[in-house]
Scaffold this motif. Sequence first.
Motif, PDB file in Angstrom:
ATOM      1  N   ASP A  59      15.740  60.839  24.183  1.00 47.44           N
ATOM      2  CA  ASP A  59      16.565  61.460  25.220  1.00 47.44           C
ATOM      3  C   ASP A  59      18.021  61.027  25.172  1.00 47.44           C
ATOM      4  O   ASP A  59      18.879  61.679  25.734  1.00 47.44           O
ATOM      5  CB  ASP A  59      15.976  61.184  26.610  1.00 47.44           C
ATOM      6  CG  ASP A  59      15.872  59.704  26.922  1.00 47.44           C
ATOM      7  OD1 ASP A  59      15.634  58.899  26.001  1.00 47.44           O
ATOM      8  OD2 ASP A  59      15.991  59.338  28.110  1.00 47.44           O
ATOM      9  N   THR A  60      18.312  59.921  24.489  1.00 37.57           N
ATOM     10  CA  THR A  60      19.677  59.429  24.425  1.00 37.57           C
ATOM     11  C   THR A  60      19.892  58.636  23.141  1.00 37.57           C
ATOM     12  O   THR A  60      18.966  57.958  22.664  1.00 37.57           O
ATOM     13  CB  THR A  60      20.033  58.550  25.653  1.00 37.57           C
ATOM     14  OG1 THR A  60      21.329  57.990  25.461  1.00 37.57           O
ATOM     15  CG2 THR A  60      19.032  57.439  25.872  1.00 37.57           C
ATOM     16  N   GLN A 118      14.304  65.979  27.813  1.00 37.62           N
ATOM     17  CA  GLN A 118      15.072  64.802  28.227  1.00 37.62           C
ATOM     18  C   GLN A 118      14.391  64.076  29.378  1.00 37.62           C
ATOM     19  O   GLN A 118      14.245  62.857  29.344  1.00 37.62           O
ATOM     20  CB  GLN A 118      16.485  65.202  28.643  1.00 37.62           C
ATOM     21  CG  GLN A 118      17.434  65.326  27.488  1.00 37.62           C
ATOM     22  CD  GLN A 118      18.869  65.434  27.948  1.00 37.62           C
ATOM     23  OE1 GLN A 118      19.179  66.066  28.955  1.00 37.62           O
ATOM     24  NE2 GLN A 118      19.766  64.832  27.188  1.00 37.62           N
ATOM     25  N   GLN A 119      13.986  64.822  30.384  1.00 36.07           N
ATOM     26  CA  GLN A 119      13.357  64.195  31.541  1.00 36.07           C
ATOM     27  C   GLN A 119      12.015  63.562  31.185  1.00 36.07           C
ATOM     28  O   GLN A 119      11.696  62.471  31.652  1.00 36.07           O
ATOM     29  CB  GLN A 119      13.200  65.208  32.670  1.00 36.07           C
ATOM     30  CG  GLN A 119      14.537  65.603  33.280  1.00 36.07           C
ATOM     31  CD  GLN A 119      14.370  66.572  34.437  1.00 36.07           C
ATOM     32  OE1 GLN A 119      13.548  66.362  35.309  1.00 36.07           O
ATOM     33  NE2 GLN A 119      15.152  67.638  34.431  1.00 36.07           N
ATOM     34  N   HIS A 122      12.683  60.409  29.058  1.00 39.01           N
ATOM     35  CA  HIS A 122      13.270  59.389  29.934  1.00 39.01           C
ATOM     36  C   HIS A 122      12.192  58.719  30.785  1.00 39.01           C
ATOM     37  O   HIS A 122      12.139  57.498  30.885  1.00 39.01           O
ATOM     38  CB  HIS A 122      14.346  60.016  30.826  1.00 39.01           C
ATOM     39  CG  HIS A 122      14.950  59.048  31.790  1.00 39.01           C
ATOM     40  ND1 HIS A 122      15.849  58.088  31.405  1.00 39.01           N
ATOM     41  CD2 HIS A 122      14.741  58.873  33.123  1.00 39.01           C
ATOM     42  CE1 HIS A 122      16.186  57.366  32.467  1.00 39.01           C
ATOM     43  NE2 HIS A 122      15.531  57.821  33.510  1.00 39.01           N
ATOM     44  N   ARG A 123      11.319  59.522  31.354  1.00 40.34           N
ATOM     45  CA  ARG A 123      10.240  58.988  32.199  1.00 40.34           C
ATOM     46  C   ARG A 123       9.178  58.256  31.376  1.00 40.34           C
ATOM     47  O   ARG A 123       8.618  57.257  31.807  1.00 40.34           O
ATOM     48  CB  ARG A 123       9.567  60.122  32.976  1.00 40.34           C
ATOM     49  CG  ARG A 123      10.429  60.801  34.032  1.00 40.34           C
ATOM     50  CD  ARG A 123      10.487  60.066  35.358  1.00 40.34           C
ATOM     51  NE  ARG A 123       9.202  59.618  35.862  1.00 40.34           N
ATOM     52  CZ  ARG A 123       8.300  60.382  36.481  1.00 40.34           C
ATOM     53  NH1 ARG A 123       8.550  61.652  36.702  1.00 40.34           N
ATOM     54  NH2 ARG A 123       7.157  59.877  36.893  1.00 40.34           N
ATOM     55  N   ARG A 125       9.631  56.716  28.496  1.00 36.80           N
ATOM     56  CA  ARG A 125      10.263  55.509  27.960  1.00 36.80           C
ATOM     57  C   ARG A 125       9.857  55.185  26.523  1.00 36.80           C
ATOM     58  O   ARG A 125       9.952  54.031  26.095  1.00 36.80           O
ATOM     59  CB  ARG A 125      10.000  54.299  28.868  1.00 36.80           C
ATOM     60  CG  ARG A 125      10.602  54.491  30.237  1.00 36.80           C
ATOM     61  CD  ARG A 125      10.668  53.220  30.998  1.00 36.80           C
ATOM     62  NE  ARG A 125      11.399  53.490  32.229  1.00 36.80           N
ATOM     63  CZ  ARG A 125      11.037  53.060  33.417  1.00 36.80           C
ATOM     64  NH1 ARG A 125       9.969  52.323  33.539  1.00 36.80           N
ATOM     65  NH2 ARG A 125      11.749  53.359  34.463  1.00 36.80           N
TER      66      ARG A 125
END
Length: 188
Positions: A59-60, A118-119, A122-123, A125
């Motif tokens: 996501d990043t 992305q979400q 992110h969640r 991990r």
Amino acid sequence: MLKQEIEKALTILKNGGVILYPTDTVWGLGCDATNEAAVAKINKIKGRAEDKSFIILLDTDNKLQSYVNDVPDVAYDLIEFAENPLTIIFSNAKNLSKNVINADGSVGIRIVKHDFCQQLIHRFRKPITSTSANISGQPAAATFDDISEEIKEAVDLIVNWEQDLREPKKPSTIMKLAPDGQFSFIRR
């Protein structure tokens, strides 16, 4: 609606399952990229050779160093300025399931710019795999309607998001990036 789909997908990923989900490119089959048994399930679903590596999604770009030993500085610029989805093949992968990593130790990573992905990542991990939702050797599914029933029946969850989009999506550009910053295009 989006939040509910993310919650369902998280449950499946945490339990070693396989999801069929929309990405910034074509529809994909995804699982926990650190779970060897989950990755093996995708190979079985696709009828794919076990020695073929996967693209993983993050996501990043802040997380690249968790999965690659040497991230050349130019990688961050390439990711930031890419106008289309870009998968970069990095050398010296780490902290991933061995059946995600190529025989030469490399791994393809794409930083997604897609709300659902992305979400979810992110969640979760952790990175998730992204391989086209098709039987190995068949064309990638450009839309949800192109996905075979065989694939749909084999997964643990079909994400109910963007199934109605009819505009075909294309696979990502793939670039190989050496630790010294030299790069070459694999697919444009």
